[in-house]
Design an enzyme around this catalytic site. Structure first.
Site, PDB file in Angstrom:
ATOM      1  NE  ARG A  45      -2.847  -1.591  -1.026  1.00  0.00           N
ATOM      2  CZ  ARG A  45      -2.919  -2.701  -1.662  1.00  0.00           C
ATOM      3  NH1 ARG A  45      -3.232  -3.532  -0.517  1.00  0.00           N
ATOM      4  NH2 ARG A  45      -2.622  -3.102  -2.681  1.00  0.00           N
ATOM      5  CD  GLU A  80      -2.540   0.389  -4.309  1.00  0.00           C
ATOM      6  OE1 GLU A  80      -3.111  -0.055  -5.287  1.00  0.00           O
ATOM      7  OE2 GLU A  80      -2.801   0.307  -3.034  1.00  0.00           O
ATOM      8  CB  SER A 118      17.478  14.664   1.920  1.00  0.00           C
ATOM      9  OG  SER A 118      18.307  13.677   2.580  1.00  0.00           O
TER      10      SER A 118
END
Length: 164
Positions: A104, A107, A130
């Site tokens: 997830r 995703e 960063s």
């Protein structure tokens, strides 16, 4: 579902991709029934930084090693020998990830990565955030209906690309 008293333990499906000391740390954590929150407070570090130590994704300071040894009752010499090398970051999970929660997160970057990039470029210019000069936190919020919500904060220094 409440999570009272339950703690994260070492998943055997990733154990072979982690440093040897990860098993020692997770075994000590489980034996004491400690959460990452409790261990992080003992180390004076964030929960995410603490968990990253367990997964071999962060560098342990001498103070971290002393405190982990004391708290988890693991030989300081063993931890010093095993934890003072350089981390081999990014090796713990296959790509793309197959563990549902980790997928997830992947995703989210797939779906919103370019949107994040565009907004960051508009606000900061041409550069990157960063992941070295970086901190992150995980918090829990509960809405009016009583549903739990995850709040993940990512804070990284902005690094503009240099002209050469």
């Amino acid at each position: 579902m409440a999570n009272e008293g339950r703690i994260a333990t070492l998943d055997s499906t990733v154990a072979d991709r982690l440093p040897v000391y990860s098993k020692l740390l997770f075994d000590g954590k489980a034996a004491k029934g400690l959460s990452f929150e409790t261990i992080a407070k003992h180390l004076d570090r964030s929960e995410v930084a603490c968990a990253a130590l367990f997964y071999g994704q962060a560098t342990a300071s001498p103070e971290d090693i002393d405190r982990l040894s004391d708290l988890l009752e693991i030989s300081k010499e063993t931890l010093t020998t095993q934890m003072t090398g350089f981390p081999n970051r990014g090796q713990a999970s296959p790509m793309p990830p197959v563990e549902p929660l980790i997928y997830r997160l992947y995703e989210i970057v797939q779906n919103y990565g370019y949107a994040y990039k565009a907004i960051l470029n508009e606000k900061f210019g041409d550069g990157i955030m960063s992941a070295i000069c970086f901190s992150t936190t995980v918090d829990k919020e509960v809405d009016e209906a009583g549903a739990p919500w995850v709040v993940i904060t990512l804070k990284g220094k902005w690094l503009p690309f240099s002209r050469f």
